[in-house]
Design a protein around this motif. Structure first.
Motif, PDB file in Angstrom:
ATOM      1  N   ALA A 394       0.841  -1.202   0.000  1.00  0.00           N
ATOM      2  CA  ALA A 394       0.000   0.000   0.000  1.00  0.00           C
ATOM      3  C   ALA A 394       0.875   1.250   0.000  1.00  0.00           C
ATOM      4  O   ALA A 394       0.629   2.203  -0.761  1.00  0.00           O
ATOM      5  CB  ALA A 394      -0.924  -0.008   1.212  1.00  0.00           C
ATOM      6  N   ALA A 395       1.916   1.263   0.843  1.00  0.00           N
ATOM      7  CA  ALA A 395       2.808   2.423   0.904  1.00  0.00           C
ATOM      8  C   ALA A 395       3.509   2.648  -0.429  1.00  0.00           C
ATOM      9  O   ALA A 395       3.668   3.796  -0.878  1.00  0.00           O
ATOM     10  CB  ALA A 395       3.829   2.227   2.023  1.00  0.00           C
ATOM     11  N   VAL A 396       3.926   1.568  -1.072  1.00  0.00           N
ATOM     12  CA  VAL A 396       4.605   1.692  -2.374  1.00  0.00           C
ATOM     13  C   VAL A 396       3.678   2.343  -3.397  1.00  0.00           C
ATOM     14  O   VAL A 396       4.073   3.249  -4.151  1.00  0.00           O
ATOM     15  CB  VAL A 396       5.075   0.309  -2.867  1.00  0.00           C
ATOM     16  N   TYR A 397       2.412   1.893  -3.433  1.00  0.00           N
ATOM     17  CA  TYR A 397       1.478   2.446  -4.420  1.00  0.00           C
ATOM     18  C   TYR A 397       1.065   3.876  -4.074  1.00  0.00           C
ATOM     19  O   TYR A 397       0.885   4.704  -4.976  1.00  0.00           O
ATOM     20  CB  TYR A 397       0.258   1.538  -4.575  1.00  0.00           C
ATOM     21  N   PHE A 398       0.916   4.187  -2.773  1.00  0.00           N
ATOM     22  CA  PHE A 398       0.652   5.584  -2.411  1.00  0.00           C
ATOM     23  C   PHE A 398       1.825   6.476  -2.834  1.00  0.00           C
ATOM     24  O   PHE A 398       1.628   7.602  -3.302  1.00  0.00           O
ATOM     25  CB  PHE A 398       0.395   5.726  -0.912  1.00  0.00           C
ATOM     26  N   ASP A 399       3.044   5.973  -2.669  1.00  0.00           N
ATOM     27  CA  ASP A 399       4.234   6.727  -3.078  1.00  0.00           C
ATOM     28  C   ASP A 399       4.196   6.975  -4.592  1.00  0.00           C
ATOM     29  O   ASP A 399       4.476   8.089  -5.070  1.00  0.00           O
ATOM     30  CB  ASP A 399       5.489   5.954  -2.691  1.00  0.00           C
ATOM     31  N   SER A 400       3.832   5.951  -5.353  1.00  0.00           N
ATOM     32  CA  SER A 400       3.757   6.104  -6.815  1.00  0.00           C
ATOM     33  C   SER A 400       2.668   7.105  -7.196  1.00  0.00           C
ATOM     34  O   SER A 400       2.845   7.929  -8.101  1.00  0.00           O
ATOM     35  CB  SER A 400       3.481   4.754  -7.481  1.00  0.00           C
ATOM     36  N   GLY A 401       1.525   7.033  -6.502  1.00  0.00           N
ATOM     37  CA  GLY A 401       0.446   7.967  -6.781  1.00  0.00           C
ATOM     38  C   GLY A 401       0.841   9.400  -6.476  1.00  0.00           C
ATOM     39  O   GLY A 401       0.506  10.332  -7.222  1.00  0.00           O
ATOM     40  N   GLU A 408      -4.136  13.174  -2.647  1.00  0.00           N
ATOM     41  CA  GLU A 408      -4.611  12.281  -1.595  1.00  0.00           C
ATOM     42  C   GLU A 408      -3.610  11.164  -1.328  1.00  0.00           C
ATOM     43  O   GLU A 408      -3.438  10.725  -0.186  1.00  0.00           O
ATOM     44  CB  GLU A 408      -5.973  11.701  -1.967  1.00  0.00           C
ATOM     45  N   SER A 409      -2.938  10.692  -2.381  1.00  0.00           N
ATOM     46  CA  SER A 409      -1.902   9.675  -2.182  1.00  0.00           C
ATOM     47  C   SER A 409      -0.764  10.232  -1.322  1.00  0.00           C
ATOM     48  O   SER A 409      -0.230   9.537  -0.451  1.00  0.00           O
ATOM     49  CB  SER A 409      -1.359   9.200  -3.534  1.00  0.00           C
ATOM     50  N   CYS A 410      -0.381  11.493  -1.576  1.00  0.00           N
ATOM     51  CA  CYS A 410       0.664  12.124  -0.757  1.00  0.00           C
ATOM     52  C   CYS A 410       0.231  12.181   0.709  1.00  0.00           C
ATOM     53  O   CYS A 410       1.023  11.908   1.632  1.00  0.00           O
ATOM     54  CB  CYS A 410       0.962  13.539  -1.263  1.00  0.00           C
ATOM     55  N   LEU A 415       0.562   9.924   6.415  1.00  0.00           N
ATOM     56  CA  LEU A 415       0.030   9.259   7.605  1.00  0.00           C
ATOM     57  C   LEU A 415       0.828   8.004   7.926  1.00  0.00           C
ATOM     58  O   LEU A 415       1.099   7.713   9.103  1.00  0.00           O
ATOM     59  CB  LEU A 415      -1.443   8.904   7.391  1.00  0.00           C
ATOM     60  N   ARG A 416       1.196   7.256   6.906  1.00  0.00           N
ATOM     61  CA  ARG A 416       1.962   6.025   7.137  1.00  0.00           C
ATOM     62  C   ARG A 416       3.378   6.325   7.611  1.00  0.00           C
ATOM     63  O   ARG A 416       3.947   5.576   8.412  1.00  0.00           O
ATOM     64  CB  ARG A 416       1.966   5.188   5.853  1.00  0.00           C
ATOM     65  N   LEU A 417       3.935   7.419   7.126  1.00  0.00           N
ATOM     66  CA  LEU A 417       5.262   7.804   7.617  1.00  0.00           C
ATOM     67  C   LEU A 417       5.198   8.263   9.077  1.00  0.00           C
ATOM     68  O   LEU A 417       6.139   8.046   9.852  1.00  0.00           O
ATOM     69  CB  LEU A 417       5.828   8.930   6.740  1.00  0.00           C
ATOM     70  N   ASP A 419       2.987   7.057  11.279  1.00  0.00           N
ATOM     71  CA  ASP A 419       2.653   5.895  12.101  1.00  0.00           C
ATOM     72  C   ASP A 419       3.646   4.750  11.960  1.00  0.00           C
ATOM     73  O   ASP A 419       3.624   3.798  12.752  1.00  0.00           O
ATOM     74  CB  ASP A 419       1.261   5.367  11.723  1.00  0.00           C
ATOM     75  N   GLY A 420       4.453   4.784  10.897  1.00  0.00           N
ATOM     76  CA  GLY A 420       5.344   3.657  10.624  1.00  0.00           C
ATOM     77  C   GLY A 420       4.607   2.459  10.071  1.00  0.00           C
ATOM     78  O   GLY A 420       5.012   1.320  10.296  1.00  0.00           O
ATOM     79  N   ARG A 421       3.524   2.699   9.342  1.00  0.00           N
ATOM     80  CA  ARG A 421       2.760   1.589   8.735  1.00  0.00           C
ATOM     81  C   ARG A 421       3.323   1.240   7.373  1.00  0.00           C
ATOM     82  O   ARG A 421       3.266   2.035   6.438  1.00  0.00           O
ATOM     83  CB  ARG A 421       1.288   1.975   8.569  1.00  0.00           C
ATOM     84  N   GLY A 422       3.894   0.038   7.278  1.00  0.00           N
ATOM     85  CA  GLY A 422       4.405  -0.441   6.005  1.00  0.00           C
ATOM     86  C   GLY A 422       5.718   0.184   5.595  1.00  0.00           C
ATOM     87  O   GLY A 422       6.247  -0.135   4.524  1.00  0.00           O
ATOM     88  N   MET A 423       6.256   1.077   6.411  1.00  0.00           N
ATOM     89  CA  MET A 423       7.509   1.754   6.089  1.00  0.00           C
ATOM     90  C   MET A 423       8.044   2.395   7.366  1.00  0.00           C
ATOM     91  O   MET A 423       7.290   2.618   8.325  1.00  0.00           O
ATOM     92  CB  MET A 423       7.279   2.816   5.002  1.00  0.00           C
ATOM     93  N   PRO A 424       9.349   2.699   7.419  1.00  0.00           N
ATOM     94  CA  PRO A 424       9.911   3.322   8.620  1.00  0.00           C
ATOM     95  C   PRO A 424       9.325   4.713   8.856  1.00  0.00           C
ATOM     96  O   PRO A 424       8.976   5.422   7.923  1.00  0.00           O
ATOM     97  CB  PRO A 424      11.416   3.409   8.307  1.00  0.00           C
ATOM     98  N   ARG A 425       9.239   5.094  10.137  1.00  0.00           N
ATOM     99  CA  ARG A 425       8.750   6.428  10.471  1.00  0.00           C
ATOM    100  C   ARG A 425       9.703   7.491   9.940  1.00  0.00           C
ATOM    101  O   ARG A 425      10.914   7.325   9.950  1.00  0.00           O
ATOM    102  CB  ARG A 425       8.631   6.590  11.981  1.00  0.00           C
ATOM    103  N   ASP A 426       9.103   8.613   9.483  1.00  0.00           N
ATOM    104  CA  ASP A 426       9.907   9.737   9.003  1.00  0.00           C
ATOM    105  C   ASP A 426       9.034  10.990   9.094  1.00  0.00           C
ATOM    106  O   ASP A 426       8.345  11.364   8.152  1.00  0.00           O
ATOM    107  CB  ASP A 426      10.367   9.492   7.562  1.00  0.00           C
TER     108      ASP A 426
END
Length: 453
Positions: A394-401, A408-410, A415-417, A419-426
């Motif tokens: 999901a994070a990969v596709y949001f990044d591509s979007g 909205e993808s950004c 949000l995932r960055l 929360d650290g969902r699917g990828m490291p926090r940043d």
């Protein structure tokens, strides 16, 4: 061949021949001496209304009917001096007669001989012969010959000046496409100084001469204000003329302005009719895929009539799978159709919806660079639609979007960055992405309520 050439019925031609408004077709501009049309008594200024029971909508249809047919007799309906008559034409082998008439000084025969050689043969010798014949026909006063001579010169390096001169002569001889080709040189600065105002003037001349491509470009320039003051009323009029003349691109763009109410109140029913013409294509040009995508959206959403999800899926599928044999290739519209079709499957609005197919189509569209496809693919992976939950994907596709420009993808990626969902926090990148989402028009990232997607 049937031994005739025909041109568009422009307003000037209609007035000169006093044609009723319900008479459509193409006006005969040349009859080859000794050919089938001449033997049957056809004349210049006859209007060809139908061939073999098929109505003639534009002069483009005459090319295949008159020069590309097999040996079967042709039943031709002609309008002349207020009366309709039907004649039978018996095709003959074109090249011997064309060569004979060309040698006798018929410039149009030289043009058609060159056209036949270049259209049906591929040897270098034939191409060289056709180039010489195009030049000969142009010198003899064939407007079409000059236009095609200019196009053929485009394949030969170092002859830009001769190409421009050929297009100038074609335009001076009142050939609409010749004026369009000349305009294209000025629009692109190809061998001449770029001059959008001059290009627009030439496109307008081309449009008046009945060239639908010229009308389409007039519409583009007035819609965008390129080389002229922006004038949506003139853009609509030009697109309308181009659409009637056989330009699917003009039909598609006309539909967009009608839907938006660019001139007067929005007219969704007429917009849909214009998109349908764009999607159908014409004898002049193949189907316009943007017209098909817009038509499918209209059926999906009930624009201009009742919603028809089945027809929407049919159209989206045809474009996505490149199933329109007569279409002008347009990769961006193919991936857009895949994205929108995937969205219907994920939303459950397609007949026999399949979330798995929706996920696959969305991924396919994202791989093609479509931002909506990326967002839907990411949402499918995040929600477990059509397959297992996978926050990493999901994070990969949001990044591509986000990279493709979807605000909205950004925002979702931020949000995932956080929360650290699917990828490291940043947190730093998350703040940057939130600002990027806001700048892209996704209002929720700016702190206000987002519009429904």
């Amino acid at each position: 061949m049937l031994g005739l050439d025909a041109g568009p019925i422009t307003p000037v031609v209609r007035a000169r021949l006093t044609l009723p408004t319900d008479v459509t077709g193409a006006v005969v501009t040349h009859v080859l001496s000794g050919g089938p049309a001449a033997d049957a008594g056809l004349r210049v200024d006859d209007v060809i209304v139908a061939v073999d029971g098929t109505p003639v909508s534009t002069d483009c249809a005459i090319v295949d009917m008159a020069w590309g047919r097999d040996c079967e007799d042709a039943l031709v309906v002609v309008w002349r001096a207020g009366q309709s008559r039907t004649v039978v034409l018996r095709p003959v082998n074109p090249l011997p007669l064309l060569a004979e008439r060309c040698d006798a000084g018929d410039a149009e025969a030289c043009f058609r001989q060159a056209w036949q050689l270049r259209s049906t043969r591929a040897t270098e010798a034939d191409r060289a012969t056709s180039l010489a014949l195009y030049e000969r026909s142009c010198r003899g006063g064939s407007a079409q010959g000059c236009a095609y001579y200019g196009l053929a010169l485009g394949d030969t390096p170092g002859r830009a000046d001769q190409q421009r001169a050929a297009f100038e002569r074609a335009c001076a001889l009142h050939d609409g496409p010749g004026c369009s080709h000349l305009a294209y040189l000025y629009a692109g600065g190809d061998g001449v100084a770029r001059d959008h105002a001059k290009a627009t003037s030439l496109y307008e001349q081309s449009c008046r001469l009945g060239d639908p491509v010229g009308c389409y470009n007039v519409g583009l320039n007035y819609e965008s204000g390129r080389g002229v003051a922006r004038d949506l009323a003139r853009a609509v009029a030009a697109y309308d003329a181009g659409c009637q003349g056989g330009s699917p691109m003009a039909c598609t763009n006309l539909g967009g302005l009608l839907q938006d109410g660019a001139v007067g109140a929005p007219d969704p029913a007429r917009a849909v009719a214009s998109w349908a013409l764009g999607c159908a294509g014409s004898a002049c040009q193949g189907a316009n895929l943007l017209g098909c995508v817009n038509l499918a959206r209209a059926h999906r959403d009930g624009i201009g009539g009742p919603a028809d999800p089945a027809r929407a899926v049919e159209l989206f599928t045809a474009v996505c799978e490149n199933g329109l044999d007569n279409a002008v290739p347009a990769a961006s519209q193919q991936v857009k159709a895949c994205a929108l079709l995937g969205g219907m499957h994920l939303a459950g609005t397609a007949p026999a919806s399949s979330a798995a197919r929706g996920r696959a189509l969305s991924e396919q569209a994202c791989d093609g660079g479509d931002d909506f496809g990326c967002f839907n693919a990411a949402t499918a992976h995040a929600a477990g639609l059509g397959g297992p939950v996978d926050e990493g994907r999901a994070a990969v596709y949001f990044d591509s979007g986000c990279t493709a420009g979807d605000g909205e993808s950004c925002y979702e990626l931020s949000l995932r960055l956080n929360d650290g969902r699917g990828m490291p926090r940043d947190a730093t990148r998350a703040r940057t992405l939130r600002a990027q989402a806001c700048a892209a028009g996704f209002s929720k990232a700016c702190g206000s309520t987002a519009a429904p997607r």
